[in-house]
Motif scaffolding. Structure first.
Motif, mmCIF file in Angstrom:
data_model
loop_
_atom_site.group_PDB
_atom_site.id
_atom_site.type_symbol
_atom_site.label_atom_id
_atom_site.label_comp_id
_atom_site.label_asym_id
_atom_site.label_seq_id
_atom_site.Cartn_x
_atom_site.Cartn_y
_atom_site.Cartn_z
ATOM 1 N N UNK A 411 -70.020 73.821 -42.481
ATOM 2 C CA UNK A 411 -70.432 75.065 -41.811
ATOM 3 C C UNK A 411 -71.069 75.934 -42.892
ATOM 4 N N UNK A 412 -71.244 77.211 -42.605
ATOM 5 C CA UNK A 412 -71.834 78.080 -43.625
ATOM 6 C C UNK A 412 -70.824 78.500 -44.693
ATOM 7 N N UNK A 413 -69.538 78.240 -44.472
ATOM 8 C CA UNK A 413 -68.524 78.615 -45.472
ATOM 9 C C UNK A 413 -67.670 77.443 -45.929
ATOM 10 N N UNK A 414 -67.688 76.355 -45.197
ATOM 11 C CA UNK A 414 -66.816 75.225 -45.501
ATOM 12 C C UNK A 414 -67.602 74.080 -46.134
ATOM 13 N N UNK A 415 -67.187 73.718 -47.328
ATOM 14 C CA UNK A 415 -67.875 72.708 -48.119
ATOM 15 C C UNK A 415 -66.995 71.463 -48.221
ATOM 16 N N UNK A 416 -67.504 70.345 -47.714
ATOM 17 C CA UNK A 416 -66.804 69.075 -47.864
ATOM 18 C C UNK A 416 -67.031 68.555 -49.272
ATOM 19 N N UNK A 417 -65.951 68.255 -49.980
ATOM 20 C CA UNK A 417 -66.029 67.749 -51.357
ATOM 21 C C UNK A 417 -65.134 66.526 -51.450
ATOM 22 N N UNK A 418 -65.657 65.431 -51.993
ATOM 23 C CA UNK A 418 -64.883 64.190 -52.066
ATOM 24 C C UNK A 418 -64.699 63.754 -53.513
ATOM 25 N N UNK A 419 -63.637 62.986 -53.739
ATOM 26 C CA UNK A 419 -63.264 62.556 -55.088
ATOM 27 C C UNK A 419 -63.829 61.180 -55.432
ATOM 28 N N UNK A 420 -64.095 60.998 -56.707
ATOM 29 C CA UNK A 420 -64.295 59.688 -57.332
ATOM 30 C C UNK A 420 -63.516 59.731 -58.640
ATOM 31 N N UNK A 421 -62.202 59.626 -58.528
ATOM 32 C CA UNK A 421 -61.341 59.807 -59.697
ATOM 33 C C UNK A 421 -61.365 58.608 -60.631
ATOM 34 N N UNK A 422 -61.688 57.429 -60.116
ATOM 35 C CA UNK A 422 -61.724 56.242 -60.942
ATOM 36 C C UNK A 422 -60.360 55.574 -61.059
ATOM 37 N N UNK A 423 -60.386 54.273 -61.352
ATOM 38 C CA UNK A 423 -59.151 53.499 -61.317
ATOM 39 C C UNK A 423 -58.146 53.918 -62.395
ATOM 40 N N UNK A 424 -58.633 54.390 -63.532
ATOM 41 C CA UNK A 424 -57.701 54.826 -64.578
ATOM 42 C C UNK A 424 -56.860 56.002 -64.096
ATOM 43 N N UNK A 425 -57.527 57.007 -63.538
ATOM 44 C CA UNK A 425 -56.795 58.177 -63.054
ATOM 45 C C UNK A 425 -55.988 57.840 -61.805
ATOM 46 N N UNK A 426 -56.483 56.910 -60.990
ATOM 47 C CA UNK A 426 -55.687 56.460 -59.846
ATOM 48 C C UNK A 426 -54.316 55.980 -60.321
ATOM 49 N N UNK A 427 -54.325 55.184 -61.385
ATOM 50 C CA UNK A 427 -53.071 54.679 -61.901
ATOM 51 C C UNK A 427 -52.219 55.765 -62.533
ATOM 52 N N UNK A 428 -52.861 56.677 -63.270
ATOM 53 C CA UNK A 428 -52.119 57.744 -63.942
ATOM 54 C C UNK A 428 -51.384 58.646 -62.955
ATOM 55 N N UNK A 429 -52.037 58.972 -61.859
ATOM 56 C CA UNK A 429 -51.411 59.888 -60.902
ATOM 57 C C UNK A 429 -50.817 59.154 -59.704
ATOM 58 N N UNK A 430 -50.956 57.797 -59.723
ATOM 59 C CA UNK A 430 -50.443 56.957 -58.640
ATOM 60 C C UNK A 430 -50.934 57.441 -57.280
ATOM 61 N N UNK A 431 -52.223 57.692 -57.192
ATOM 62 C CA UNK A 431 -52.804 58.181 -55.943
ATOM 63 C C UNK A 431 -54.297 57.875 -55.920
ATOM 64 N N UNK A 432 -54.786 57.504 -54.760
ATOM 65 C CA UNK A 432 -56.200 57.193 -54.581
ATOM 66 C C UNK A 432 -56.986 58.463 -54.258
ATOM 67 N N UNK A 433 -58.238 58.286 -53.832
ATOM 68 C CA UNK A 433 -59.135 59.426 -53.633
ATOM 69 C C UNK A 433 -58.937 60.100 -52.268
ATOM 70 N N UNK A 434 -59.335 61.364 -52.220
ATOM 71 C CA UNK A 434 -59.261 62.155 -50.990
ATOM 72 C C UNK A 434 -60.528 62.988 -50.842
ATOM 73 N N UNK A 435 -60.726 63.498 -49.629
ATOM 74 C CA UNK A 435 -61.794 64.451 -49.359
ATOM 75 C C UNK A 435 -61.193 65.777 -48.962
ATOM 76 N N UNK A 436 -61.800 66.874 -49.408
ATOM 77 C CA UNK A 436 -61.247 68.212 -49.199
ATOM 78 C C UNK A 436 -62.291 69.138 -48.575
#
Length: 538
Positions: A411-436
């Protein structure tokens, strides 16, 4: 928090509570068969990697796979030099949706419809000489499965293989697709026709060579480019990277003919004393933990900006130049891997937002305070053609929300932003990518401000899981495919190819009036989805 969907008749609110958490990697977690979206939303696949192209080339036979191996590893197969146990994934990237009349394809007599998604591919197979082949494809949304995906081009007008392509955007002034490659000194900008077969031309003699990824066009026809060039760590900051990428603006001499040359500029940010924030060669530690970086990433801190000219070119130029080197020499301001940008609709192109990926390492010495986890920035100007403006951080990432990549206004105020954290950070935080969903009007410095709503939690699909296991010994066996899924190509558009339809002009009304939402789950099965209202899926 509610997601406000603007319609022509009223404000319609879909209740989208933040999803509880990103998908975990632990073996104790039962992975779902599908990604998880907020209530009220669903996703529909429009193309999948194993889908055969209607017109395969020698190197590329499928939407998401090359012809240099099987689509899935056979039992007992061993990866070795010169023998792939699995075909190279082409990794379809940024989506560009267009509604076009009279489009043709490889098959005669086929009605391809009027709704299309164009994509460049971020990876590609190599031929016997070691030459890598990129590709431009078109998803024919109205066509049957046999004619769903068309290979628009795998070579340019000079017969050279296409580069690996990351970004894409429709330029309604030149009536061409603009394609970007983030291959550093081999990267740059290409323009492509949308008719079949597409005629692709390298225009990097005018825009320069750089690791370009994000590409957007303003209302005056200037091309804004966002560079994704990783920096080096320092002796004391081994888990962080020196800011090494720039935001550029190419002002063409003729917005309807990009081959007539123009002026390439880079964004310069000034500190509190009016001094440019610049790159210091060989001083990684000093740059990573500089006070200027802290100021740049501080909430509520608007810093002055100006555009510095790097090079002017005339029609007929043929020799490309190193834009990153010129930006450093001119005193432009480096960022931590900017990825993509977009103008905020309804602002007359006075506000430009871009993401910074950050270090994609939970152990970064920069932390959130110095930009180690990236964020979303806003560049504000009284007009897009102005040479002066200001910059401020809208949302600052942390270890749970980082690796910010593609973005698109819902919308005019809501910005969709998605992650590409990479496999190293996936393992470090034990979590895959999300969209916000980032509210660009919110004050995230306040503890009372709700965190961005998570609208998408991504799984790791079965093929990516296999690739992760094979890639664990990639340094030994030479396995060439990535083992993580990535959310990419988030794209909200009504497909209007006219100047009035330029992205950033009209305020989107998603799911109504022709507005559609697409994204790609890259790697693994390489599936491109359309996000729809759950009721529509039924």
């Amino acid at each position: 928090m509610k997601l406000m969907l603007v319609t022509t008749t009223a404000l319609v609110a879909l209740s989208l509570p933040a999803l509880a958490e990103p998908m975990k990697l632990s073996s104790a977690v039962v992975r779902p068969a599908e990604d998880v979206l907020s209530p009220g939303l669903a996703e529909v696949p429009v193309a999948e990697g194993a889908m055969k192209l209607e017109n395969p080339s020698k190197q590329i036979g499928y939407y998401g796979y090359g012809n240099d191996g099987p689509l899935a590893p056979r039992k007992g197969a061993v990866q070795a030099e010169g023998h792939n146990v699995e075909a190279t994934k082409t990794e379809p990237d940024k989506n560009t949706y267009l509604v076009l009349e009279g489009q043709k394809g490889a098959a005669k007599g086929v009605r391809y419809g009027t709704h299309f998604v164009f994509q460049g591919h971020e990876n590609g197979p190599k031929d016997a000489e070691g030459i890598t082949y990129g590709a431009l494809t078109r998803i024919n949304l109205d066509a049957d499965k046999a004619h769903r995906v068309t290979l628009m081009a795998s070579k340019d007008v000079d017969g050279k293989p296409l580069p690996l392509i990351d970004g894409s955007a429709w330029d309604p002034f030149a009536k061409l697709l603009l394609l970007t490659s983030e291959e550093g000194k081999d990267g740059g900008v290409w323009m492509a026709t949308v008719d079949f077969p597409s005629r692709v031309t390298d225009i990097s003699a005018f825009t320069g060579r750089a690791a370009y990824e994000g590409v957007e066009i303003d209302k005056n026809g200037a091309i804004w480019l966002v560079e994704d060039e990783g920096g080096k760590g320092g002796p004391k900051t081994k888990n962080a990277k020196q800011p090494n990428s720039f935001v550029y603006r190419f002002v063409p001499a003729d917005k309807t003919d990009l081959t007539k040359g123009g002026k390439l500029q880079a964004l310069q940010v000034l500190d509190a004393y009016g001094k440019p924030i610049v790159f210091h060669d060989g001083q990684q530690d000093a740059d990573i933990l500089a006070l200027e970086q802290k100021l740049l990433h501080a909430y509520g801190n608007e810093l002055p900006t100006r555009w510095v000219t790097l090079k002017e070119t005339a029609a007929g130029a043929t020799e490309a130049f190193d834009a990153n080197a010129l930006a450093k020499a001119a005193g432009a301001t480096p960022f931590k891997r900017p990825e993509n940008g977009q103008f905020r609709p309804g602002t007359d192109f006075k506000e430009f937002y871009f993401t910074a990926t950050g270090d994609t390492n939970a152990k970064t010495e920069a932390g959130a305070e110095y930009g180690g986890f990236g964020g979303v920035f806003r560049v504000s100007q009284d007009a897009p053609s102005d040479d002066k403006g200001s910059i401020g951080i809208v949302f600052r990432g942390d270890v749970t929300k980082t690796g910010l990549d593609n973005l698109s206004f819902l919308t005019d105020t809501q910005l969709l932003v998605v992650e590409d954290a990479g496999d190293k950070l996936h393992g470090q935080r034990n979590a895959l990518d999300s969209g916000y969903i980032v509210d660009v009007t919110a004050d995230y410095a306040k503890a009372s401000t709700p965190d961005p709503v998570r609208f998408l939690t991504q799984i790791r699909d079965d093929m990516a899981t296999i690739d992760a296991a094979l890639g664990a010994k990639a340094s030994e066996n030479g396995f060439q495919n990535d083992g993580d899924n990535e959310i990419t190509g988030i794209h909200v558009s009504n497909g209007d190819p006219s100047v009035e339809g330029l992205i950033g002009t009209a305020v989107p009304t998603p799911f109504e009036n022709g507005w559609r939402v697409f994204y790609t789950r890259q790697h693994g099965r390489n599936v491109t989805f359309e996000i729809v209202q759950a009721a529509a899926r039924k």
